[in-house]
Design a protein around this motif. Structure first.
Motif, PDB file in Angstrom:
ATOM      1  N   CYS A  34       0.838  -1.210   0.000  1.00 42.15           N
ATOM      2  CA  CYS A  34       0.000   0.000   0.000  1.00 42.15           C
ATOM      3  C   CYS A  34       0.868   1.253   0.000  1.00 42.15           C
ATOM      4  N   LEU A  35       1.958   1.210   0.778  1.00 44.42           N
ATOM      5  CA  LEU A  35       2.880   2.350   0.794  1.00 44.42           C
ATOM      6  C   LEU A  35       3.462   2.577  -0.601  1.00 44.42           C
ATOM      7  N   GLY A  36       3.794   1.503  -1.293  1.00 42.94           N
ATOM      8  CA  GLY A  36       4.312   1.629  -2.652  1.00 42.94           C
ATOM      9  C   GLY A  36       3.297   2.245  -3.597  1.00 42.94           C
ATOM     10  N   MET A  37       2.025   1.850  -3.462  1.00 43.53           N
ATOM     11  CA  MET A  37       0.989   2.409  -4.336  1.00 43.53           C
ATOM     12  C   MET A  37       0.742   3.880  -4.013  1.00 43.53           C
ATOM     13  N   ILE A  38       0.763   4.219  -2.720  1.00 46.71           N
ATOM     14  CA  ILE A  38       0.629   5.634  -2.346  1.00 46.71           C
ATOM     15  C   ILE A  38       1.804   6.438  -2.904  1.00 46.71           C
ATOM     16  N   GLY A  39       3.003   5.850  -2.806  1.00 48.17           N
ATOM     17  CA  GLY A  39       4.184   6.505  -3.366  1.00 48.17           C
ATOM     18  C   GLY A  39       4.057   6.709  -4.869  1.00 48.17           C
ATOM     19  N   GLY A  40       3.512   5.711  -5.559  1.00 49.32           N
ATOM     20  CA  GLY A  40       3.308   5.839  -7.001  1.00 49.32           C
ATOM     21  C   GLY A  40       2.344   6.961  -7.343  1.00 49.32           C
ATOM     22  N   PHE A  41       1.291   7.076  -6.535  1.00 51.75           N
ATOM     23  CA  PHE A  41       0.318   8.158  -6.772  1.00 51.75           C
ATOM     24  C   PHE A  41       0.976   9.526  -6.544  1.00 51.75           C
ATOM     25  N   ILE A  42       1.744   9.637  -5.448  1.00 46.21           N
ATOM     26  CA  ILE A  42       2.424  10.914  -5.165  1.00 46.21           C
ATOM     27  C   ILE A  42       3.461  11.216  -6.243  1.00 46.21           C
ATOM     28  N   GLY A  43       4.216  10.194  -6.655  1.00 43.65           N
ATOM     29  CA  GLY A  43       5.218  10.403  -7.696  1.00 43.65           C
ATOM     30  C   GLY A  43       4.602  10.832  -9.016  1.00 43.65           C
ATOM     31  N   MET A  44       3.414  10.275  -9.332  1.00 44.58           N
ATOM     32  CA  MET A  44       2.753  10.613 -10.596  1.00 44.58           C
ATOM     33  C   MET A  44       2.212  12.038 -10.582  1.00 44.58           C
ATOM     34  N   THR A  45       1.766  12.501  -9.396  1.00 46.00           N
ATOM     35  CA  THR A  45       1.138  13.829  -9.302  1.00 46.00           C
ATOM     36  C   THR A  45       2.083  14.862  -8.691  1.00 46.00           C
ATOM     37  N   ALA A  46       3.364  14.528  -8.563  1.00 46.07           N
ATOM     38  CA  ALA A  46       4.301  15.411  -7.845  1.00 46.07           C
ATOM     39  C   ALA A  46       4.388  16.793  -8.469  1.00 46.07           C
ATOM     40  N   SER A  47       4.278  16.857  -9.792  1.00 48.92           N
ATOM     41  CA  SER A  47       4.432  18.157 -10.455  1.00 48.92           C
ATOM     42  C   SER A  47       3.285  19.110 -10.135  1.00 48.92           C
ATOM     43  N   LEU A  48       2.186  18.585  -9.575  1.00 47.29           N
ATOM     44  CA  LEU A  48       1.041  19.429  -9.227  1.00 47.29           C
ATOM     45  C   LEU A  48       1.194  20.042  -7.842  1.00 47.29           C
ATOM     46  N   PHE A  49       2.121  19.510  -7.030  1.00 49.12           N
ATOM     47  CA  PHE A  49       2.294  20.014  -5.672  1.00 49.12           C
ATOM     48  C   PHE A  49       3.137  21.286  -5.679  1.00 49.12           C
ATOM     49  N   PRO A  50       2.930  22.178  -4.698  1.00 46.86           N
ATOM     50  CA  PRO A  50       3.907  23.253  -4.496  1.00 46.86           C
ATOM     51  C   PRO A  50       5.265  22.627  -4.158  1.00 46.86           C
ATOM     52  N   PRO A  51       6.387  23.211  -4.635  1.00 46.54           N
ATOM     53  CA  PRO A  51       7.705  22.598  -4.405  1.00 46.54           C
ATOM     54  C   PRO A  51       7.980  22.311  -2.937  1.00 46.54           C
ATOM     55  N   GLN A  52       7.571  23.218  -2.040  1.00 42.54           N
ATOM     56  CA  GLN A  52       7.858  23.021  -0.613  1.00 42.54           C
ATOM     57  C   GLN A  52       7.141  21.789  -0.072  1.00 42.54           C
ATOM     58  N   VAL A  53       5.965  21.479  -0.630  1.00 45.28           N
ATOM     59  CA  VAL A  53       5.203  20.308  -0.181  1.00 45.28           C
ATOM     60  C   VAL A  53       5.733  19.038  -0.851  1.00 45.28           C
ATOM     61  N   GLY A  54       5.959  19.116  -2.155  1.00 44.48           N
ATOM     62  CA  GLY A  54       6.401  17.936  -2.887  1.00 44.48           C
ATOM     63  C   GLY A  54       7.715  17.374  -2.372  1.00 44.48           C
ATOM     64  N   ARG A  55       8.616  18.259  -1.924  1.00 44.43           N
ATOM     65  CA  ARG A  55       9.932  17.783  -1.493  1.00 44.43           C
ATOM     66  C   ARG A  55       9.921  17.127  -0.129  1.00 44.43           C
ATOM     67  N   LEU A  56       8.774  17.090   0.511  1.00 41.81           N
ATOM     68  CA  LEU A  56       8.644  16.325   1.747  1.00 41.81           C
ATOM     69  C   LEU A  56       8.540  14.827   1.453  1.00 41.81           C
ATOM     70  N   PHE A  57       8.181  14.486   0.215  1.00 41.03           N
ATOM     71  CA  PHE A  57       7.948  13.086  -0.163  1.00 41.03           C
ATOM     72  C   PHE A  57       9.054  12.622  -1.112  1.00 41.03           C
ATOM     73  N   ILE A  58       9.690  11.521  -0.774  1.00 41.64           N
ATOM     74  CA  ILE A  58      10.815  11.041  -1.578  1.00 41.64           C
ATOM     75  C   ILE A  58      10.387  10.697  -2.997  1.00 41.64           C
ATOM     76  N   TRP A  59       9.162  10.252  -3.206  1.00 41.56           N
ATOM     77  CA  TRP A  59       8.731   9.813  -4.530  1.00 41.56           C
ATOM     78  C   TRP A  59       8.664  10.982  -5.535  1.00 41.56           C
ATOM     79  N   SER A  60       8.556  12.209  -5.041  1.00 36.01           N
ATOM     80  CA  SER A  60       8.475  13.362  -5.944  1.00 36.01           C
ATOM     81  C   SER A  60       9.826  13.689  -6.572  1.00 36.01           C
ATOM     82  N   TYR A  61      10.917  13.111  -6.046  1.00 35.28           N
ATOM     83  CA  TYR A  61      12.241  13.455  -6.560  1.00 35.28           C
ATOM     84  C   TYR A  61      12.547  12.794  -7.901  1.00 35.28           C
TER      85      TYR A  61
END
Length: 249
Positions: free
Chosen positions: A171-198
């Motif tokens: 489940c953590l992997g699937m959540i990470g995939g969702f965050i990684g896929m939508t990372a460009s929609l987050f504000p940079p300060q928020v996205g960089r809290l999640f490793i998958w956005s990198y």
């Protein structure tokens, strides 16, 4: 080294590379089909940058899920086989087992990233791109993707070994995939809290729309982001290793 060989011996019949190859094939087929349609309709977009941007964005979805599956399969052997007590009876350090599992997962996922880069080169040459192969951009793509994946592996391994039910890890992997896929929609300060956005943040190429036309530009990552990610990886690995070593078995 002995523990590392033992890990590869234990996973020899798990078909992990086959599962990874299937996942990678789906991602690349999807990505190359989308790029091919886009470049055919817009000749100005027939560049290596278009391929790198597309595959980087798809890595944010597929590689967190692939890492979760691989790490879960490697770690679940100890839970199902109840081998921790056996290993301790044989005077095997749990930290050594933890390190061997991390390295074996890193080798599999690192190999997948290299195969991905080779597939990008083959697709670009096969499509007949006029530009020469951008070796520098490809190397930066491989390094950024690999470093991000290593940190994701460190986090997944901690969860997979700390919690016996592998549904949590997946489940953590699937959540990470969702965050990684939508990372460009987050504000940079928020996205960089999640490793998958990198996966996206480390892309050597980015794009912007000018007069409704997509324009690709190369960008410099600098040192601060890689240092932050490496520190995150060290923190996840040490916290997981210490936690698992102190768990009751």
């Amino acid at each position: 080294m002995r523990m590392l060989w033992l890990e590869f011996y234990k996973i020899r019949h798990k078909r992990l590379f086959l599962m990874l190859a299937i996942l990678l094939s789906i991602e690349l087929a999807w990505g190359f089909m989308a790029v091919s349609i886009s470049m055919t309709r817009n000749p100005d977009a027939q560049t290596w940058s278009a391929i790198l941007v597309t595959i980087t964005a798809m890595n944010g979805l597929f590689l967190p899920i692939g890492s979760a599956v691989i790490v879960s399969r490697i770690c679940d052997m100890e839970h199902k086989g109840r081998t921790w007590k056996l290993l301790m009876a044989a005077s095997v350090s749990r930290k050594a087992v933890y390190a061997a599992k991390f390295v074996s997962a890193a080798v599999l996922m690192g190999g997948a990233v290299i195969l991905q880069a080779l597939a990008i080169v083959a697709f670009g040459i096969g499509f007949g791109l006029a530009e020469p192969v951008p070796i520098g951009l490809l190397l930066r793509f491989v390094v950024g993707t690999t470093v991000t994946t290593l940190v994701v592996i460190a986090l997944q391994q901690w969860v997979s070994l700390a919690i016996k039910n592998q549904a949590f890890s997946l489940c953590l992997g699937m959540i990470g995939g969702f965050i990684g896929m939508t990372a460009s929609l987050f504000p940079p300060q928020v996205g960089r809290l999640f490793i998958w956005s990198y996966y996206v943040d480390f892309s050597p190429v980015t794009y912007q729309y000018v007069n409704e036309t997509m324009r690709f530009t190369t960008r410099e990552i600098g040192l601060s982001l890689p240092i932050i990610v490496v520190l995150m990886g060290i923190a996840f690995y040490l916290a997981g290793s210490i936690h698992v070593s102190r768990q009751d078995v």
